[in-house]
Design a protein around this motif. Structure first.
Motif, mmCIF file in Angstrom:
data_model
loop_
_atom_site.group_PDB
_atom_site.id
_atom_site.type_symbol
_atom_site.label_atom_id
_atom_site.label_comp_id
_atom_site.label_asym_id
_atom_site.label_seq_id
_atom_site.Cartn_x
_atom_site.Cartn_y
_atom_site.Cartn_z
ATOM 1 N N GLU A 183 16.525 -8.700 -15.978
ATOM 2 C CA GLU A 183 15.398 -7.834 -16.334
ATOM 3 C C GLU A 183 14.053 -8.546 -16.202
ATOM 4 O O GLU A 183 13.075 -7.963 -15.750
ATOM 5 C CB GLU A 183 15.558 -7.312 -17.763
ATOM 6 C CG GLU A 183 16.512 -6.141 -17.830
ATOM 7 C CD GLU A 183 16.701 -5.628 -19.248
ATOM 8 O OE1 GLU A 183 17.305 -4.572 -19.392
ATOM 9 O OE2 GLU A 183 16.247 -6.301 -20.203
ATOM 10 N N PHE B 72 8.445 -1.515 -3.925
ATOM 11 C CA PHE B 72 9.224 -1.196 -5.129
ATOM 12 C C PHE B 72 10.640 -0.758 -4.787
ATOM 13 O O PHE B 72 11.606 -1.199 -5.360
ATOM 14 C CB PHE B 72 8.555 -0.075 -5.923
ATOM 15 C CG PHE B 72 7.274 -0.492 -6.546
ATOM 16 C CD1 PHE B 72 7.220 -1.598 -7.368
ATOM 17 C CD2 PHE B 72 6.122 0.223 -6.303
ATOM 18 C CE1 PHE B 72 6.031 -1.986 -7.945
ATOM 19 C CE2 PHE B 72 4.928 -0.153 -6.884
ATOM 20 C CZ PHE B 72 4.878 -1.253 -7.699
ATOM 21 N N GLN B 73 10.692 0.180 -3.839
ATOM 22 C CA GLN B 73 12.007 0.680 -3.439
ATOM 23 C C GLN B 73 12.872 -0.452 -2.932
ATOM 24 O O GLN B 73 14.010 -0.610 -3.335
ATOM 25 C CB GLN B 73 11.872 1.660 -2.272
ATOM 26 C CG GLN B 73 11.419 3.014 -2.661
ATOM 27 C CD GLN B 73 10.867 3.733 -1.435
ATOM 28 O OE1 GLN B 73 10.653 3.134 -0.396
ATOM 29 N NE2 GLN B 73 10.628 4.984 -1.554
ATOM 30 N N LEU C 98 13.577 -3.506 -5.748
ATOM 31 C CA LEU C 98 14.136 -3.236 -7.064
ATOM 32 C C LEU C 98 15.364 -2.345 -7.011
ATOM 33 O O LEU C 98 16.207 -2.408 -7.874
ATOM 34 C CB LEU C 98 13.056 -2.664 -7.960
ATOM 35 C CG LEU C 98 11.990 -3.731 -8.164
ATOM 36 C CD1 LEU C 98 10.701 -3.130 -8.665
ATOM 37 C CD2 LEU C 98 12.455 -4.818 -9.108
ATOM 38 N N ASP C 99 15.474 -1.534 -6.000
ATOM 39 C CA ASP C 99 16.641 -0.666 -5.954
ATOM 40 C C ASP C 99 17.877 -1.325 -5.372
ATOM 41 O O ASP C 99 18.979 -0.946 -5.685
ATOM 42 C CB ASP C 99 16.328 0.618 -5.176
ATOM 43 C CG ASP C 99 15.552 1.584 -6.043
ATOM 44 O OD1 ASP C 99 15.460 1.311 -7.248
ATOM 45 O OD2 ASP C 99 15.047 2.584 -5.518
ATOM 46 N N ASN D 222 2.260 -5.526 -8.586
ATOM 47 C CA ASN D 222 1.119 -4.961 -9.296
ATOM 48 C C ASN D 222 -0.176 -5.726 -8.993
ATOM 49 O O ASN D 222 -1.194 -5.130 -8.649
ATOM 50 C CB ASN D 222 1.410 -4.998 -10.801
ATOM 51 C CG ASN D 222 0.241 -4.509 -11.623
ATOM 52 O OD1 ASN D 222 -0.399 -3.522 -11.285
ATOM 53 N ND2 ASN D 222 -0.065 -5.210 -12.696
ATOM 54 N N PHE D 223 -0.100 -7.040 -9.108
ATOM 55 C CA PHE D 223 -1.325 -7.822 -8.877
ATOM 56 C C PHE D 223 -1.732 -7.791 -7.410
ATOM 57 O O PHE D 223 -2.924 -7.800 -7.099
ATOM 58 C CB PHE D 223 -1.155 -9.259 -9.390
ATOM 59 C CG PHE D 223 -1.223 -9.322 -10.889
ATOM 60 C CD1 PHE D 223 -2.398 -9.036 -11.549
ATOM 61 C CD2 PHE D 223 -0.101 -9.626 -11.636
ATOM 62 C CE1 PHE D 223 -2.468 -9.057 -12.939
ATOM 63 C CE2 PHE D 223 -0.153 -9.654 -13.029
ATOM 64 C CZ PHE D 223 -1.339 -9.370 -13.680
ATOM 65 N N ARG E 266 -1.301 -5.243 -5.521
ATOM 66 C CA ARG E 266 -1.899 -3.921 -5.385
ATOM 67 C C ARG E 266 -3.322 -3.908 -5.953
ATOM 68 O O ARG E 266 -4.243 -3.366 -5.366
ATOM 69 C CB ARG E 266 -1.040 -2.913 -6.145
ATOM 70 C CG ARG E 266 -1.351 -1.469 -5.855
ATOM 71 C CD ARG E 266 -0.408 -0.571 -6.639
ATOM 72 N NE ARG E 266 -0.769 -0.566 -8.051
ATOM 73 C CZ ARG E 266 -1.476 0.400 -8.633
ATOM 74 N NH1 ARG E 266 -1.886 1.425 -7.941
ATOM 75 N NH2 ARG E 266 -1.765 0.335 -9.905
ATOM 76 N N ILE F 250 7.869 -6.763 -10.320
ATOM 77 C CA ILE F 250 6.967 -5.619 -10.530
ATOM 78 C C ILE F 250 5.534 -6.119 -10.704
ATOM 79 O O ILE F 250 4.590 -5.579 -10.134
ATOM 80 C CB ILE F 250 7.376 -4.804 -11.783
ATOM 81 C CG1 ILE F 250 8.766 -4.189 -11.609
ATOM 82 C CG2 ILE F 250 6.372 -3.693 -12.064
ATOM 83 C CD1 ILE F 250 9.294 -3.521 -12.856
ATOM 84 N N MET F 251 5.373 -7.162 -11.497
ATOM 85 C CA MET F 251 4.029 -7.696 -11.744
ATOM 86 C C MET F 251 3.421 -8.286 -10.470
ATOM 87 O O MET F 251 2.224 -8.166 -10.220
ATOM 88 C CB MET F 251 4.073 -8.765 -12.843
ATOM 89 C CG MET F 251 4.204 -8.217 -14.242
ATOM 90 S SD MET F 251 2.768 -7.189 -14.703
ATOM 91 C CE MET F 251 3.428 -5.576 -14.530
ATOM 92 N N GLU G 210 0.811 -1.217 0.000
ATOM 93 C CA GLU G 210 0.000 0.000 0.000
ATOM 94 C C GLU G 210 0.845 1.267 0.000
ATOM 95 O O GLU G 210 0.477 2.265 -0.591
ATOM 96 C CB GLU G 210 -0.948 0.011 1.203
ATOM 97 C CG GLU G 210 -2.153 -0.855 0.957
ATOM 98 C CD GLU G 210 -3.029 -0.999 2.187
ATOM 99 O OE1 GLU G 210 -4.224 -1.268 2.013
ATOM 100 O OE2 GLU G 210 -2.532 -0.849 3.315
ATOM 101 N N TRP H 293 10.885 -7.698 -13.792
ATOM 102 C CA TRP H 293 9.512 -7.581 -14.317
ATOM 103 C C TRP H 293 8.565 -8.473 -13.518
ATOM 104 O O TRP H 293 7.446 -8.093 -13.185
ATOM 105 C CB TRP H 293 9.498 -7.934 -15.810
ATOM 106 C CG TRP H 293 8.140 -7.815 -16.438
ATOM 107 C CD1 TRP H 293 7.414 -8.814 -17.006
ATOM 108 C CD2 TRP H 293 7.353 -6.615 -16.575
ATOM 109 N NE1 TRP H 293 6.217 -8.314 -17.478
ATOM 110 C CE2 TRP H 293 6.159 -6.972 -17.219
ATOM 111 C CE3 TRP H 293 7.552 -5.286 -16.196
ATOM 112 C CZ2 TRP H 293 5.152 -6.046 -17.517
ATOM 113 C CZ3 TRP H 293 6.554 -4.361 -16.480
ATOM 114 C CH2 TRP H 293 5.373 -4.747 -17.139
ATOM 115 N N HIS I 103 3.700 1.458 -1.294
ATOM 116 C CA HIS I 103 4.595 1.350 -2.451
ATOM 117 C C HIS I 103 6.043 1.135 -2.037
ATOM 118 O O HIS I 103 6.965 1.328 -2.798
ATOM 119 C CB HIS I 103 4.501 2.597 -3.340
ATOM 120 C CG HIS I 103 3.091 2.905 -3.735
ATOM 121 N ND1 HIS I 103 2.642 4.163 -3.957
ATOM 122 C CD2 HIS I 103 2.036 2.092 -3.917
ATOM 123 C CE1 HIS I 103 1.355 4.132 -4.261
ATOM 124 N NE2 HIS I 103 0.975 2.870 -4.231
#
Lengths: 205, 202
Positions: free
Chosen positions: A155, A112-113, A116-117, A166-167, A169, A162-163, A107, A159, A109
């Protein structure tokens, strides 16, 4: 062995952070709260875990690894890569809704940080360990050879993460139901993992 | 006749002022915490006048979102025209949308974690209007893709649009939360989003 003692302590602290997130919320939780909850002194907590940011990263990795270990069996028993990915994404969504600490990170976000970072994320490593061999196997069965470079592999794993976020979320915030998620997965996400990378895109500009 | 036209444009100016004021307020507080009163105070407009323009806060937000979508869609339609290759055109349009949305203060507050649930709720219940505005942007390319039979099997335009809209908002959030640079964003779109929609060029 100091190793196991250390692992016990990590577990103890991680569980304390999770309880604190549920109690105070991810924004408000402080290092003091975690120290109180885990029974460690502030000094020890700072010395061994650095700061709140690192603690939260730790929780994500901790939960992620638990989850990946649990789901490994399911994935190994799947008929093919398509089925394995679908099981994986759907199970992640269900877990994200149920697990307050993961839910909070999705929630805000934060996820992501965190994943992925940082190049060193253990969560990312455990995702790679499961999925790169599975993708390789599927490509070889399908095309007779494997053309992905190390860069392509990294990569596609990004992805996938990320997906996954995403799902989760979509499930948490937009209340999209599981059937719709399956449809999106089958149409727009899973096919990508079955394709070989295109020669004209692969090179970095 | 002349007077009714005048009222019409007066109302539009009022709505404009309210929208501007609301955007300022939403930037400062979350949507949930902003009241109609706050917006009126910022716009120096009375509450009854507010209700002449919008039924409630929700409707105002929808108007803001709709305006912004329309603006982006029209710009989107132009961007792809420069590219003959359809794959390239799709990539450019999606990339452009994400970049423009990142710059937009409206999109920023709509997608802010604090506001997201509210936004999604408003948008979900009125999907059709926003959707059709979004369509304007990519429609010419969908049509071309259908004509050339380049859409992957089993896909329909409505579902693609819905999916892309969601992805675009995801990418905006993701870019803001991580250190993703423009080249990396472009590559993600080119490598993982467009190939799920279009077949390989023969």
């Amino acid at each position: 062995m100091p190793e196991t003692k250390n692992n016990d302590r990590v577990t103890q602290v991680m569980e304390a952070v999770i309880t604190c997130i549920q109690k105070y919320g991810i924004q408000k939780v402080t290092m003091d709260d975690v120290a109180d909850m885990s029974g460690l002194s502030r000094i020890t907590l700072y010395r061994e875990f650095g700061n709140k940011q690192r603690l939260l990263n730790g929780v994500l990795d901790y939960r992620g690894q638990q989850f990946n270990a649990k789901i490994k069996e399911l994935i190994l028993n799947a008929k093919n890569l398509e089925e394995a990915l679908e099981i994986y994404f759907i199970t992640t969504c269900r877990a994200a809704v149920k697990d307050e600490s993961i839910k909070a990170m999705v929630e805000t976000h934060y996820v992501f940080q965190a994943v992925l970072d940082s190049k060193e994320s253990p969560l990312k490593k455990s995702v790679c360990d499961v999925w790169i061999p599975a993708i390789r196997k599927s490509h070889i069965e399908r095309y007779g050879h494997y053309t992905m470079t190390r860069e392509d592999e990294i990569e596609i794993i990004d992805w996938l993460i990320i997906m996954q976020a995403n799902f989760s979320r979509m499930t948490i915030e937009a209340n999209i139901d599981e059937d719709q998620i399956r449809r999106y997965l089958r149409r727009f996400v899973i096919p990508i993992f079955l394709q070989q990378p295109r020669a004209d895109i692969g090179s970095t500009a | 006749m002349a007077s009714s036209r005048k009222t019409q444009s007066d109302n539009e100016t009022l709505a404009d002022d309210l929208i501007k004021a609301a955007i300022k307020c939403f930037d400062r507080f979350s949507i949930r915490k902003t009241t109609v009163e706050d917006i009126c105070r910022e716009a120096k407009i009375s509450r009854p006048t507010f209700y002449k323009c919008f039924k409630n806060k929700r409707e105002l937000i929808l108007a803001i979102a709709g305006r912004e979508t329309r603006r982006l869609s029209l710009a989107m339609a132009k961007v792809g025209r420069r590219h003959k290759d359809l794959r390239r055109a799709f990539t450019e349009v999606i990339y452009f949308t994400v970049c423009e949305s990142r710059k937009s203060s409206v999109v920023r507050f709509l997608l802010n974690p604090e506001n997201l649930e509210f936004t999604l709720d408003v948008v979900r219940n009125t999907e059709d209007t926003l959707m059709s505005q979004h369509d304007i942007g990519l429609m010419p390319y969908y049509e071309k893709a259908e004509r050339l039979q380049l859409l992957r099997e089993g896909l329909d335009v409505v579902e693609i649009t819905r999916w892309l809209q969601m992805l675009e908002s995801l990418l905006v959030i993701y870019c803001n939360a991580s250190n993703l640079n423009d080249d990396e964003l472009y590559r993600i779109i080119e490598k993982f989003i467009v190939p799920a929609i279009l077949k390989d060029n023969p």
